[in-house]
Design a protein around this motif. Structure first.
Motif, PDB file in Angstrom:
ATOM      1  N   UNK A 142       0.818  -1.218   0.000  1.00  0.00           N
ATOM      2  CA  UNK A 142       0.000   0.000   0.000  1.00  0.00           C
ATOM      3  C   UNK A 142       0.851   1.266   0.000  1.00  0.00           C
ATOM      4  N   UNK A 143       1.953   1.234   0.754  1.00  0.00           N
ATOM      5  CA  UNK A 143       2.790   2.425   0.880  1.00  0.00           C
ATOM      6  C   UNK A 143       4.002   2.399  -0.049  1.00  0.00           C
ATOM      7  N   UNK A 149      13.609   0.989   7.734  1.00  0.00           N
ATOM      8  CA  UNK A 149      14.311   2.179   7.230  1.00  0.00           C
ATOM      9  C   UNK A 149      14.596   2.081   5.729  1.00  0.00           C
ATOM     10  N   UNK A 150      14.887   0.851   5.245  1.00  0.00           N
ATOM     11  CA  UNK A 150      15.044   0.578   3.818  1.00  0.00           C
ATOM     12  C   UNK A 150      15.051  -0.933   3.616  1.00  0.00           C
ATOM     13  N   UNK A 151      15.164  -1.357   2.387  1.00  0.00           N
ATOM     14  CA  UNK A 151      15.023  -2.788   2.084  1.00  0.00           C
ATOM     15  C   UNK A 151      16.131  -3.653   2.682  1.00  0.00           C
ATOM     16  N   UNK A 189      12.933   1.012  -2.539  1.00  0.00           N
ATOM     17  CA  UNK A 189      14.157   1.344  -1.804  1.00  0.00           C
ATOM     18  C   UNK A 189      13.867   1.968  -0.448  1.00  0.00           C
ATOM     19  N   UNK A 190      12.804   2.766  -0.357  1.00  0.00           N
ATOM     20  CA  UNK A 190      12.538   3.471   0.896  1.00  0.00           C
ATOM     21  C   UNK A 190      11.901   2.542   1.922  1.00  0.00           C
ATOM     22  N   UNK A 191      12.154   2.848   3.199  1.00  0.00           N
ATOM     23  CA  UNK A 191      11.546   2.083   4.272  1.00  0.00           C
ATOM     24  C   UNK A 191      10.121   2.535   4.555  1.00  0.00           C
ATOM     25  N   UNK A 196       4.444   5.348   7.260  1.00  0.00           N
ATOM     26  CA  UNK A 196       3.512   4.819   8.253  1.00  0.00           C
ATOM     27  C   UNK A 196       3.368   5.778   9.427  1.00  0.00           C
ATOM     28  N   UNK A 197       4.480   6.388   9.817  1.00  0.00           N
ATOM     29  CA  UNK A 197       4.448   7.375  10.905  1.00  0.00           C
ATOM     30  C   UNK A 197       3.560   8.562  10.543  1.00  0.00           C
TER      31      UNK A 197
END
Length: 239
Positions: A142-143, A149-151, A189-191, A196-197
């Motif tokens: 979804x996001x 933090x990353x993959x 790539x991004x966490x 989510x925060x």
């Protein structure tokens, strides 16, 4: 006559505000329930909300609806008893909503730690809990994110580290081996932590703002209700 005319106006205002509170209470209850269900899907660290929860705000919305219904009946029937009950309940609800808004704001400031701890716990328990794995997969799809933090966070999780892989929900384009030997070109790539925060924070702020907005109008409701009660006790005919 002037006094009676003024009290008729106050009676109408009390009835109007009570009806509006009925709608606001129903809306707040629905919003609280919706946010509660939404946050129930988010992996948050347990015990960190300090007693604040959207479910409590939903219950508060139900209480507003009930007290507002008493206010409508009290204004229509010119019942001093019902109006007194309405005024007392509305005053208590006002204080509870201020407390909900303040604790919601405090909770918002703790979102980062709660989300980070909860997300790490979900990632580490991914392979041993089907419910957690479904939650993490849903969030990553979804996001459009991968890991905390990353993959590369998946390198420290069980078989993913041993096989140099990530869950298939991290893949940019689904494929038979898209999750093997991941790179920024094949997986997100991004966490998930920042997105989510922000998502959790928005839900909390909107709910707290709704509670505070309803509380502002409740002050007017209490004032008009007290004026009508005073007129009824003085013996004026307000019909």
């Amino acid at each position: 006559m002037a006094a009676e005319g003024a009290l008729k106006c106050v009676k109408f205002l009390v009835f109007f505000f009570s009806f509006v509170f009925c709608l606001c209470g129903a809306a707040l209850a629905a919003a609280g329930a919706a946010v509660s269900l939404a946050l129930g899907r988010a992996p948050l660290a347990p015990g960190g909300a300090g007693g604040w929860s959207p479910a409590a705000v939903a219950a508060l919305g139900g209480l507003i609806f009930l007290s507002a219904f008493l206010g409508c009946c009290g204004a229509w029937r010119e019942s001093h008893c019902l109006l007194t009950t309405f005024t007392v309940l509305l005053s208590l609800i006002f204080l509870l909503e201020l407390a909900a808004a303040v604790t919601g704001y405090v909770f918002k400031n703790k979102v980062h730690g709660l989300v980070e701890d909860g997300l790490w716990a979900a990632v580490r328990g991914y392979e041993g809990d089907a419910a957690l794995s479904a939650t993490v997969d849903g969030i990553q799809r979804e996001l459009s994110c991968c890991g905390v933090n990353n993959y590369t966070d998946w390198a420290s999780v069980g078989s993913f580290g041993a096989n140099d892989s990530v869950p298939s929900s991290c893949c940019r384009q689904p494929g038979a081996s898209c999750n093997l030997r991941p790179t920024p070109a094949t997986v997100f790539a991004k966490g998930c932590l920042p997105s989510l925060e922000a998502w959790v924070g928005r839900n909390v702020v909107v709910l707290a703002a709704m509670a505070l907005g309803v509380a502002f109008f409740e002050v007017l409701g209490v004032v008009f209700s007290c004026c009508l009660m005073r007129g009824i006790r003085s013996g004026y005919e307000v019909m």
